[in-house]
Design a protein around this motif. Structure first.
Motif, PDB file in Angstrom:
ATOM      1  N   MET A   1       9.341   6.743 -18.524  1.00  0.00           N
ATOM      2  CA  MET A   1       8.376   5.644 -18.478  1.00  0.00           C
ATOM      3  C   MET A   1       7.524   5.215 -19.765  1.00  0.00           C
ATOM      4  O   MET A   1       7.083   6.194 -20.511  1.00  0.00           O
ATOM      5  N   SER A   2       7.755   4.188 -20.316  1.00  0.00           N
ATOM      6  CA  SER A   2       7.198   3.774 -21.613  1.00  0.00           C
ATOM      7  C   SER A   2       5.879   3.466 -21.612  1.00  0.00           C
ATOM      8  O   SER A   2       5.290   3.709 -22.591  1.00  0.00           O
ATOM      9  N   LYS A   3       5.212   3.127 -20.896  1.00  0.00           N
ATOM     10  CA  LYS A   3       3.867   2.610 -20.685  1.00  0.00           C
ATOM     11  C   LYS A   3       2.837   3.468 -20.230  1.00  0.00           C
ATOM     12  O   LYS A   3       3.212   4.239 -19.223  1.00  0.00           O
ATOM     13  N   ILE A   4       1.548   3.508 -20.692  1.00  0.00           N
ATOM     14  CA  ILE A   4       0.704   4.331 -20.108  1.00  0.00           C
ATOM     15  C   ILE A   4      -0.600   3.690 -19.609  1.00  0.00           C
ATOM     16  O   ILE A   4      -0.867   2.846 -20.509  1.00  0.00           O
ATOM     17  N   PHE A   5      -0.840   3.633 -18.195  1.00  0.00           N
ATOM     18  CA  PHE A   5      -2.115   3.018 -17.759  1.00  0.00           C
ATOM     19  C   PHE A   5      -3.017   4.111 -17.363  1.00  0.00           C
ATOM     20  O   PHE A   5      -2.769   5.083 -16.986  1.00  0.00           O
ATOM     21  N   LYS A   6      -4.398   3.685 -17.537  1.00  0.00           N
ATOM     22  CA  LYS A   6      -5.523   4.516 -17.131  1.00  0.00           C
ATOM     23  C   LYS A   6      -5.768   3.866 -15.595  1.00  0.00           C
ATOM     24  O   LYS A   6      -6.448   4.641 -14.883  1.00  0.00           O
ATOM     25  N   LYS A   7      -5.650   2.447 -15.483  1.00  0.00           N
ATOM     26  CA  LYS A   7      -6.192   1.791 -14.196  1.00  0.00           C
ATOM     27  C   LYS A   7      -5.535   0.776 -13.821  1.00  0.00           C
ATOM     28  O   LYS A   7      -5.395  -0.290 -14.547  1.00  0.00           O
ATOM     29  N   ILE A   8      -5.047   0.776 -12.533  1.00  0.00           N
ATOM     30  CA  ILE A   8      -4.144  -0.444 -12.240  1.00  0.00           C
ATOM     31  C   ILE A   8      -4.818  -0.891 -10.806  1.00  0.00           C
ATOM     32  O   ILE A   8      -5.490  -0.073  -9.968  1.00  0.00           O
ATOM     33  N   ALA A   9      -4.954  -2.171 -10.490  1.00  0.00           N
ATOM     34  CA  ALA A   9      -5.614  -2.846  -9.126  1.00  0.00           C
ATOM     35  C   ALA A   9      -4.643  -3.045  -8.199  1.00  0.00           C
ATOM     36  O   ALA A   9      -3.387  -3.651  -8.647  1.00  0.00           O
ATOM     37  N   VAL A  10      -4.958  -3.022  -7.210  1.00  0.00           N
ATOM     38  CA  VAL A  10      -3.840  -3.712  -6.194  1.00  0.00           C
ATOM     39  C   VAL A  10      -4.745  -4.461  -5.203  1.00  0.00           C
ATOM     40  O   VAL A  10      -5.979  -4.188  -4.915  1.00  0.00           O
ATOM     41  N   MET A  11      -4.096  -5.705  -4.792  1.00  0.00           N
ATOM     42  CA  MET A  11      -4.873  -6.662  -3.870  1.00  0.00           C
ATOM     43  C   MET A  11      -3.896  -7.247  -2.923  1.00  0.00           C
ATOM     44  O   MET A  11      -2.790  -7.411  -3.130  1.00  0.00           O
ATOM     45  N   THR A  12      -4.525  -7.847  -1.864  1.00  0.00           N
ATOM     46  CA  THR A  12      -3.688  -8.562  -0.715  1.00  0.00           C
ATOM     47  C   THR A  12      -4.204  -9.931  -0.992  1.00  0.00           C
ATOM     48  O   THR A  12      -5.380 -10.351  -0.791  1.00  0.00           O
ATOM     49  N   SER A  13      -3.202 -10.834  -0.596  1.00  0.00           N
ATOM     50  CA  SER A  13      -3.657 -12.538  -0.417  1.00  0.00           C
ATOM     51  C   SER A  13      -2.510 -13.195   0.337  1.00  0.00           C
ATOM     52  O   SER A  13      -1.640 -12.711   0.793  1.00  0.00           O
ATOM     53  N   GLY A  14      -3.301 -14.355   0.804  1.00  0.00           N
ATOM     54  CA  GLY A  14      -2.269 -15.316   1.621  1.00  0.00           C
ATOM     55  C   GLY A  14      -2.304 -14.803   3.183  1.00  0.00           C
ATOM     56  O   GLY A  14      -3.238 -13.804   3.443  1.00  0.00           O
ATOM     57  N   GLY A  15      -1.437 -15.061   4.066  1.00  0.00           N
ATOM     58  CA  GLY A  15      -1.423 -14.862   5.469  1.00  0.00           C
ATOM     59  C   GLY A  15      -0.988 -13.373   5.481  1.00  0.00           C
ATOM     60  O   GLY A  15      -0.331 -12.577   4.893  1.00  0.00           O
ATOM     61  N   ASP A  16      -2.008 -12.435   6.134  1.00  0.00           N
ATOM     62  CA  ASP A  16      -1.545 -11.062   6.320  1.00  0.00           C
ATOM     63  C   ASP A  16      -0.429 -10.709   7.104  1.00  0.00           C
ATOM     64  O   ASP A  16      -0.059 -11.616   7.656  1.00  0.00           O
ATOM     65  N   ALA A  17      -0.001  -9.767   7.048  1.00  0.00           N
ATOM     66  CA  ALA A  17       1.239  -9.123   7.530  1.00  0.00           C
ATOM     67  C   ALA A  17       1.454  -7.493   7.794  1.00  0.00           C
ATOM     68  O   ALA A  17       0.903  -6.887   7.061  1.00  0.00           O
ATOM     69  N   PRO A  18       1.756  -7.296   8.900  1.00  0.00           N
ATOM     70  CA  PRO A  18       1.752  -5.776   9.342  1.00  0.00           C
ATOM     71  C   PRO A  18       2.646  -5.108   8.126  1.00  0.00           C
ATOM     72  O   PRO A  18       3.805  -5.549   7.651  1.00  0.00           O
ATOM     73  N   GLY A  19       2.467  -4.270   7.725  1.00  0.00           N
ATOM     74  CA  GLY A  19       3.054  -3.238   6.324  1.00  0.00           C
ATOM     75  C   GLY A  19       2.132  -3.348   5.156  1.00  0.00           C
ATOM     76  O   GLY A  19       2.345  -2.806   4.237  1.00  0.00           O
ATOM     77  N   MET A  20       1.246  -4.543   5.130  1.00  0.00           N
ATOM     78  CA  MET A  20       0.336  -4.565   4.058  1.00  0.00           C
ATOM     79  C   MET A  20      -0.424  -3.348   3.675  1.00  0.00           C
ATOM     80  O   MET A  20      -0.519  -2.891   2.483  1.00  0.00           O
ATOM     81  N   ASN A  21      -0.917  -2.610   4.648  1.00  0.00           N
ATOM     82  CA  ASN A  21      -1.764  -1.240   4.569  1.00  0.00           C
ATOM     83  C   ASN A  21      -0.718  -0.326   4.035  1.00  0.00           C
ATOM     84  O   ASN A  21      -1.250   0.323   3.421  1.00  0.00           O
ATOM     85  N   ALA A  22       0.396  -0.161   4.618  1.00  0.00           N
ATOM     86  CA  ALA A  22       1.382   0.907   4.156  1.00  0.00           C
ATOM     87  C   ALA A  22       1.717   0.609   2.600  1.00  0.00           C
ATOM     88  O   ALA A  22       1.948   1.458   1.686  1.00  0.00           O
ATOM     89  N   ALA A  23       1.786  -0.616   2.350  1.00  0.00           N
ATOM     90  CA  ALA A  23       2.141  -0.895   0.861  1.00  0.00           C
ATOM     91  C   ALA A  23       0.937  -0.429   0.043  1.00  0.00           C
ATOM     92  O   ALA A  23       1.150   0.126  -1.162  1.00  0.00           O
ATOM     93  N   ILE A  24      -0.294  -1.030   0.471  1.00  0.00           N
ATOM     94  CA  ILE A  24      -1.561  -0.592  -0.414  1.00  0.00           C
ATOM     95  C   ILE A  24      -1.652   0.988  -0.504  1.00  0.00           C
ATOM     96  O   ILE A  24      -1.682   1.627  -1.487  1.00  0.00           O
ATOM     97  N   ARG A  25      -1.377   1.589   0.532  1.00  0.00           N
ATOM     98  CA  ARG A  25      -1.264   3.119   0.555  1.00  0.00           C
ATOM     99  C   ARG A  25      -0.433   3.633  -0.460  1.00  0.00           C
ATOM    100  O   ARG A  25      -0.568   4.594  -1.034  1.00  0.00           O
ATOM    101  N   SER A  26       0.859   2.920  -0.372  1.00  0.00           N
ATOM    102  CA  SER A  26       1.991   3.576  -1.375  1.00  0.00           C
ATOM    103  C   SER A  26       1.502   3.426  -2.946  1.00  0.00           C
ATOM    104  O   SER A  26       1.680   4.302  -3.736  1.00  0.00           O
ATOM    105  N   VAL A  27       0.955   2.059  -3.156  1.00  0.00           N
ATOM    106  CA  VAL A  27       0.624   1.678  -4.465  1.00  0.00           C
ATOM    107  C   VAL A  27      -0.523   2.707  -4.864  1.00  0.00           C
ATOM    108  O   VAL A  27      -0.399   3.355  -5.845  1.00  0.00           O
ATOM    109  N   VAL A  28      -1.704   2.993  -4.125  1.00  0.00           N
ATOM    110  CA  VAL A  28      -2.610   4.118  -4.279  1.00  0.00           C
ATOM    111  C   VAL A  28      -2.206   5.422  -4.689  1.00  0.00           C
ATOM    112  O   VAL A  28      -2.533   6.145  -5.559  1.00  0.00           O
ATOM    113  N   ARG A  29      -1.297   5.923  -3.726  1.00  0.00           N
ATOM    114  CA  ARG A  29      -0.681   7.201  -3.606  1.00  0.00           C
ATOM    115  C   ARG A  29       0.334   7.330  -5.087  1.00  0.00           C
ATOM    116  O   ARG A  29       0.056   8.489  -5.556  1.00  0.00           O
TER     117      ARG A  29
END
Ligand code: F6P
Length: 328
Positions: A1-29
């Motif tokens: 992996m070529s890039k180094i990040f110190k801090k990435i953000a995640v957000m949800t937008s538009g109509g909510d959908a089941p599975g969004m929390n699972a995606a947030i969880r996966s990005v954070v982990r």
């Protein structure tokens, strides 16, 4: 992996959908796995402008994989549509030291992200989160499978009362301008007819089909209507029209509405969300930007976000034929 990040953000937008929390969880982990800080942005682009941020740890996303909705909330933002709004958002991002954005949402979310990338050369990756399944570049959007199962369960219940009273039910489902929910849930629930925007069945053909159903001995019928259907009448007008032209039918209407957006995500959506979250973060680490993560033939792929927004999610013609045959 070529890039180094110190801090990435995640957000949800538009109509909510089941599975969004699972995606947030996966990005954070995935960020935690790669020892990258992860900031949750609350209320979509509105919260981005307000600096409504919270640092999320691997433990912050405990016990959310099974929850519908989004812990980061969602909101529509007129301010973000203005250059000033986007400049305010960028100032907040820089102040917080955020170096990339994972956007979970639909085409409206991605359009905002594209602008942000263009104006500030800021890295973004999209995760398709909408029950409509109307986004090019993925076979499935997050929430679609759960919504299908919700609709099928609802129609099964409606069928009980329809058959008890020998009634015809028009069931309106969501999907915005697409007929994917109507077609797939209609076939799954054994609907006698399915009206979708991609096909103009026409009122005469609908009447003919309902007459045939009656003649073939069907004492009750279910007609699934996509909310974007172009037959020219809403479900209540359809009811009036059929009652007027097919006196032998007693007709009722059921609009499923926002219950299609809620509920615990299916296993399919939880697994899909987990896979998409990993792919999104690791694509950023690979130096990718301005792309949307998708699942194509069960493989995680990237599509340029402009193509995802401008592309069209075709209706399955083979399934359309299956639906016609099943109406025999
Ligand atoms: O895009 C998801 C969706 O549920 C569509 O199917 C529906 O037409 C729309 O959102 C409803 O939007 P709102 O939640 O703003 O009423």
């Amino acid at each position: 992996m070529s890039k180094i990040f110190k801090k990435i953000a995640v957000m949800t937008s538009g109509g909510d959908a089941p599975g969004m929390n699972a995606a947030i969880r996966s990005v954070v982990r995935t960020c935690a796995f790669h020892k990258i800080g992860c900031v949750g942005i609350y209320r979509g682009y509105e919260g981005l402008i307000d600096g409504d941020f919270k640092l999320l740890s691997a433990r912050s996303v405990n016990n959310i994989i099974n929850r519908g909705g989004t812990i980061l909330k969602s909101a529509r933002s007129d301010a973000f549509r203005t250059e000033k709004g986007r400049q305010d958002a960028y100032a907040q991002i820089k102040k917080e030291g955020i170096e990339a954005l994972v956007l979970i949402g639909g085409d409206g979310t991605f359009t905002g992200g594209m602008l942000f990338n263009k104006e500030f050369n800021f890295p973004i990756i999209g995760i398709p989160g909408t029950i409509d399944n109307d986004i090019f570049g993925t076979n499935f959007t997050l929430g679609y499978d759960t919504a299908l199962n919700t609709v099928v369960e609802c129609i099964d219940k409606i069928r009980d009362t329809a058959s008890s009273h020998k009634r015809l039910f028009f069931v309106e489902v969501m999907g915005r301008d697409a007929g994917h929910i109507a077609l797939n849930a209609g076939v799954g629930a054994g609907a006698e007819e399915i009206l979708i925007p991609e096909e103009n069945l026409g009122l005469d053909r609908l009447l003919e089909s309902l007459k045939r159903s009656k003649k073939s001995g069907k004492s009750s019928s279910i007609v699934v209507v996509a909310e974007g259907d172009k037959i020219g009448k809403n479900v209540f007008e359809l009811r009036d029209y059929v009652e007027e032209h097919l006196r032998e039918y007693e007709v009722r209407v059921s609009v499923l509405g926002h219950m299609q957006r809620g509920g615990a995500p299916s296993c399919f959506d939880r697994v899909l969300a987990s896979r998409m979250g990993v792919k999104a973060v690791e694509s950023l680490l690979d130096g990718k930007t301005n792309c949307m993560v998708g699942i194509i033939n069960n493989r995680m792929e990237l599509t340029p976000i402009e193509k995802a927004v401008k592309g069209h999610s075709e209706i399955n013609k083979e399934l359309l034929r299956v639906s016609d045959i099943m109406s025999t």
